[in-house]
Design a protein around this motif. Structure first.
Motif, PDB file in Angstrom:
ATOM      1  N   ILE A 389       0.846  -1.207   0.000  1.00 13.30           N
ATOM      2  CA  ILE A 389       0.000   0.000   0.000  1.00 13.30           C
ATOM      3  C   ILE A 389       0.881   1.256   0.000  1.00 13.30           C
ATOM      4  N   ALA A 390       1.993   1.208   0.744  1.00 14.60           N
ATOM      5  CA  ALA A 390       2.920   2.351   0.721  1.00 14.60           C
ATOM      6  C   ALA A 390       3.451   2.563  -0.702  1.00 14.60           C
ATOM      7  N   GLN A 391       3.739   1.482  -1.400  1.00 16.54           N
ATOM      8  CA  GLN A 391       4.201   1.584  -2.802  1.00 16.54           C
ATOM      9  C   GLN A 391       3.095   2.137  -3.696  1.00 16.54           C
ATOM     10  N   LEU A 392       1.867   1.720  -3.431  1.00 19.11           N
ATOM     11  CA  LEU A 392       0.758   2.229  -4.254  1.00 19.11           C
ATOM     12  C   LEU A 392       0.597   3.730  -4.048  1.00 19.11           C
ATOM     13  N   PHE A 393       0.878   4.212  -2.841  1.00 22.06           N
ATOM     14  CA  PHE A 393       0.827   5.663  -2.609  1.00 22.06           C
ATOM     15  C   PHE A 393       1.980   6.379  -3.322  1.00 22.06           C
ATOM     16  N   GLU A 394       3.068   5.669  -3.521  1.00 20.83           N
ATOM     17  CA  GLU A 394       4.145   6.217  -4.355  1.00 20.83           C
ATOM     18  C   GLU A 394       3.587   6.370  -5.790  1.00 20.83           C
ATOM     19  N   GLY A 395       2.821   5.384  -6.214  1.00 19.54           N
ATOM     20  CA  GLY A 395       2.137   5.464  -7.524  1.00 19.54           C
ATOM     21  C   GLY A 395       1.185   6.657  -7.571  1.00 19.54           C
ATOM     22  N   VAL A 396       0.484   6.900  -6.461  1.00 15.58           N
ATOM     23  CA  VAL A 396      -0.443   8.047  -6.373  1.00 15.58           C
ATOM     24  C   VAL A 396       0.349   9.349  -6.556  1.00 15.58           C
ATOM     25  N   ARG A 397       1.535   9.388  -5.928  1.00 13.37           N
ATOM     26  CA  ARG A 397       2.387  10.587  -6.040  1.00 13.37           C
ATOM     27  C   ARG A 397       2.772  10.823  -7.506  1.00 13.37           C
ATOM     28  N   TYR A 398       3.163   9.748  -8.205  1.00 12.40           N
ATOM     29  CA  TYR A 398       3.498   9.861  -9.636  1.00 12.40           C
ATOM     30  C   TYR A 398       2.292  10.407 -10.412  1.00 12.40           C
ATOM     31  N   ILE A 399       1.128   9.830 -10.143  1.00 12.37           N
ATOM     32  CA  ILE A 399      -0.080  10.205 -10.895  1.00 12.37           C
ATOM     33  C   ILE A 399      -0.348  11.702 -10.710  1.00 12.37           C
ATOM     34  N   ASN A 400      -0.235  12.170  -9.474  1.00  8.89           N
ATOM     35  CA  ASN A 400      -0.514  13.587  -9.213  1.00  8.89           C
ATOM     36  C   ASN A 400       0.507  14.504  -9.890  1.00  8.89           C
ATOM     37  N   LEU A 401       1.780  14.077  -9.873  1.00  7.50           N
ATOM     38  CA  LEU A 401       2.821  14.890 -10.530  1.00  7.50           C
ATOM     39  C   LEU A 401       2.597  14.893 -12.043  1.00  7.50           C
ATOM     40  N   LEU A 402       2.233  13.742 -12.598  1.00 11.21           N
ATOM     41  CA  LEU A 402       1.998  13.634 -14.051  1.00 11.21           C
ATOM     42  C   LEU A 402       0.795  14.484 -14.459  1.00 11.21           C
ATOM     43  N   LYS A 403      -0.240  14.430 -13.605  1.00 14.75           N
ATOM     44  CA  LYS A 403      -1.461  15.199 -13.890  1.00 14.75           C
ATOM     45  C   LYS A 403      -1.143  16.705 -13.950  1.00 14.75           C
ATOM     46  N   ASP A 404      -0.248  17.124 -13.022  1.00 14.16           N
ATOM     47  CA  ASP A 404       0.118  18.550 -12.981  1.00 14.16           C
ATOM     48  C   ASP A 404       1.222  18.903 -13.968  1.00 14.16           C
ATOM     49  N   GLY A 405       1.624  17.928 -14.789  1.00  5.81           N
ATOM     50  CA  GLY A 405       2.650  18.186 -15.801  1.00  5.81           C
ATOM     51  C   GLY A 405       4.047  18.353 -15.214  1.00  5.81           C
ATOM     52  N   LYS A 406       4.258  17.870 -13.968  1.00  2.00           N
ATOM     53  CA  LYS A 406       5.581  18.033 -13.345  1.00  2.00           C
ATOM     54  C   LYS A 406       6.515  16.858 -13.664  1.00  2.00           C
ATOM     55  N   GLU A 407       5.966  15.790 -14.207  1.00  2.00           N
ATOM     56  CA  GLU A 407       6.771  14.656 -14.674  1.00  2.00           C
ATOM     57  C   GLU A 407       6.224  14.269 -16.040  1.00  2.00           C
ATOM     58  N   THR A 408       7.012  13.456 -16.787  1.00  2.00           N
ATOM     59  CA  THR A 408       6.527  13.012 -18.107  1.00  2.00           C
ATOM     60  C   THR A 408       6.492  11.491 -18.151  1.00  2.00           C
ATOM     61  N   ILE A 409       5.658  10.957 -19.065  1.00  2.00           N
ATOM     62  CA  ILE A 409       5.515   9.499 -19.161  1.00  2.00           C
ATOM     63  C   ILE A 409       5.196   9.098 -20.606  1.00  2.00           C
ATOM     64  N   THR A 410       5.779   7.977 -21.051  1.00  2.00           N
ATOM     65  CA  THR A 410       5.470   7.493 -22.405  1.00  2.00           C
ATOM     66  C   THR A 410       4.147   6.717 -22.352  1.00  2.00           C
TER      67      THR A 410
END
Ligand code: AMP
Ligand code: ZN
Length: 493
Positions: A389-410
């Motif tokens: 679950i802690a890892q899934l929240f790391e996934g949540v962090r990625y999702i939020n950063l990606l949504k805000d355009g602060k990270e990129t993803i293929t």
């Protein structure tokens, strides 16, 4: 190629006290037996914790690609009060108090158990055998133990001879108890008992004339001992030697210790490779239990109808609360703890809803495959759901950063992120995105409250035709308004 060929699962084996590499007896197949409920009352949240823990095990094994035969029994006879050999059968007692047939009790609480398990989104076992449906098999097991000289008949009952068994085997190896200590710590019954030794346990009990749950046997009318059903039914469906046996920690002794003894005495083989025990759910620091009344029922959680709760919680939130602790740790239930779980659960579901809106780019600035493996590593480490679950929240962090355009993803990485999140959240943890139904309920409540407001206005304007019309139309569709001193409330039929 199956996932289990790439992942290295380790299971904590209660028998060795160590985490061991999991290797099934037949490659690609797993046989798992879990002790089910004694159906004489509603299951409490503690019972559900154990069944949800093994549902997680079942789900993860299936997720890895194993073909799993999962057997979980229903105890509908033979479980005596206080887990003793003498006394009243729990089901027969409830039937006597309620003035109904024992099988009515069994039916009522089996149905309730199944409903609750479904609400918690636990997968049904592959086979769900009942003790009363396997009397013949249990008599055969007793005959085998008697033939091998590890049991004796006394006054129409049959007892397991623990001392004799311990001469060649090890009684106590699962629970870490020593038979000499056990004998030294018990009072001498000075020949008053039918047993040769107080440690001996019943395989078959003679039924007194008033005892209604009874079957014919070579030793007269009677009923099986509690430990016997699990020995007979596990080996009937999984073979004399199978992979995993589970249950709550409180079953380690005497129930599982006696199961091992019965198996070894009957077949000469030790039955199970990996013994797994789920730890207890507590309330106010004490074990939740049917007999002491220190418990909370799942339906009380879903309705909010219990003084320890400030509100209701959905089954998925309760499930998430349970899975936020490792199955081998004690978990204490409290309103604050489940409120915190609800916040986390909502954050997780929100992030999953946001996945579809993420834009892809030519490069990834996040390491999705490394993160995915960390999710597997958590589960491979003895089903460590809190770390997962802690890892899934790391996934949540990625999702939020990606949504805000602060990270990129293929596109390929986004696909992997989505599949991994969905796979672990819905398939492995078995959670459901119940947000939809909640918002629908919230919206309905809003609409009814709006109509109540309009009705109050009509009444204030003395437009009683309109106010009655609102009340009657709502009643027609099953929503009843009630005028109280505090204002108007409503109930939905
Ligand atoms: P029973 O119906 O009493 O035979 O119990 C069914 C299952 O629930 C067994 O595996 C017990 O070990 C388990 N159990 C009972 N109380 C608790 C508790 N407070 N927390 C977790 N599991 C429990
Ligand atoms: Zn059992």
């Amino acid at each position: 190629m199956h996932l289990y060929q790439e992942q290295t699962l380790k299971i904590y084996n209660s028998l060795s006290g160590e985490k061991e590499l999991f290797k099934p007896i037949h490659a690609g197949n797993v046989g798992m037996y879990v002790c089910g409920p004694t159906v004489y009352s509603n299951v409490h949240l503690g019972n559900c914790r154990t069944f949800i823990s093994f549902d997680l095990v079942f789900r993860y094994l299936k997720h890895l690609g194993y073909k799993v035969r999962y057997v979980r029994n229903i105890t509908d006879v033979g479980h005596i009060e206080d887990d003793a050999d003498e006394g009243e059968d729990k089901i027969a007692k409830k039937a006597r108090l309620e003035k109904v047939e024992p099988m009515e009790i069994v039916q009522q609480y089996s149905v309730d158990f199944h409903q609750i398990m479904e609400l918690f989104n636990t997968l049904p076992p592959s086979i769900e055998p009942t003790a009363t449906g396997h009397i013949i098999e249990q008599i055969e097991t007793i005959k085998g133990i008697l033939d091998n000289g590890y049991a004796y008949v006394s006054e129409g009952s049959v007892y397991f001879d623990v001392v004799k068994f311990n001469e060649k085997h090890n009684y106590g190896k699962l629970s870490g108890r020593n038979i000499e200590d056990m004998i030294a710590n018990t009072r001498d019954l000075s020949g008053q008992s039918e047993k040769r030794n107080p440690q001996d346990f019943a395989l078959w009990k003679k039924a007194e004339p008033q005892h209604i749950m009874r079957w014919p046997s070579p030793w007269g009318d009677g009923f099986p001992g509690w430990h016997l059903e699990c020995t007979s039914m596990s080996t009937k469906y999984l073979g004399n030697h199978f992979d995993i046996h589970g249950g709550g920690m409180d079953l380690k002794f005497p129930h599982h210790e006696c199961e091992i003894a019965q198996n070894e005495a009957c077949t000469g083989q030790t039955p199970v490779n990996y013994w797994m025990h789920a730890n207890m759910l507590t309330l106010n620091g004490k074990k939740m239990s049917k007999s002491t009344g220190n418990n909370i029922l799942p339906r009380e959680i879903f309705s909010g109808n219990n003084s320890v709760l400030s509100k209701s919680f959905t089954p998925s939130v309760a499930r998430f609360f349970i899975l936020q602790a490792h199955y081998r740790s004690i978990l204490d239930f409290s309103n604050d703890a489940i409120l915190a779980a609800e916040k986390g659960f909502n954050r997780l579901m929100e992030a999953i809803d946001n996945l579809s809106g993420i834009k892809t780019s030519g490069t990834s600035s996040v390491d999705i495959s490394g993160w995915r493996q960390q999710c597997y590593d958590a589960m491979n480490d003895d089903f460590n759901s809190p770390i997962l679950i802690a890892q899934l929240f790391e996934g949540v962090r990625y999702i939020n950063l990606l949504k805000d355009g602060k990270e990129t993803i293929t596109a390929a990485d986004l696909d992997l992120l989505t599949k991994t999140m969905n796979g672990f959240v819905f398939d492995v943890l078995g959670l459901k995105n119940e947000g939809e139904t909640n918002t629908t309920n919230d919206r309905l409540e809003g609409v009814v409250n709006m109509l109540i407001g309009m009705r109050n206005e009509a009444r204030a304007n003395k437009d009683f035709a309109l106010s009655d019309q609102i009340r009657d139309r709502l009643k027609d569709i099953g929503i009843e308004l009630k005028d109280t001193k505090e204002g108007t409330t409503f109930s939905i039929a």
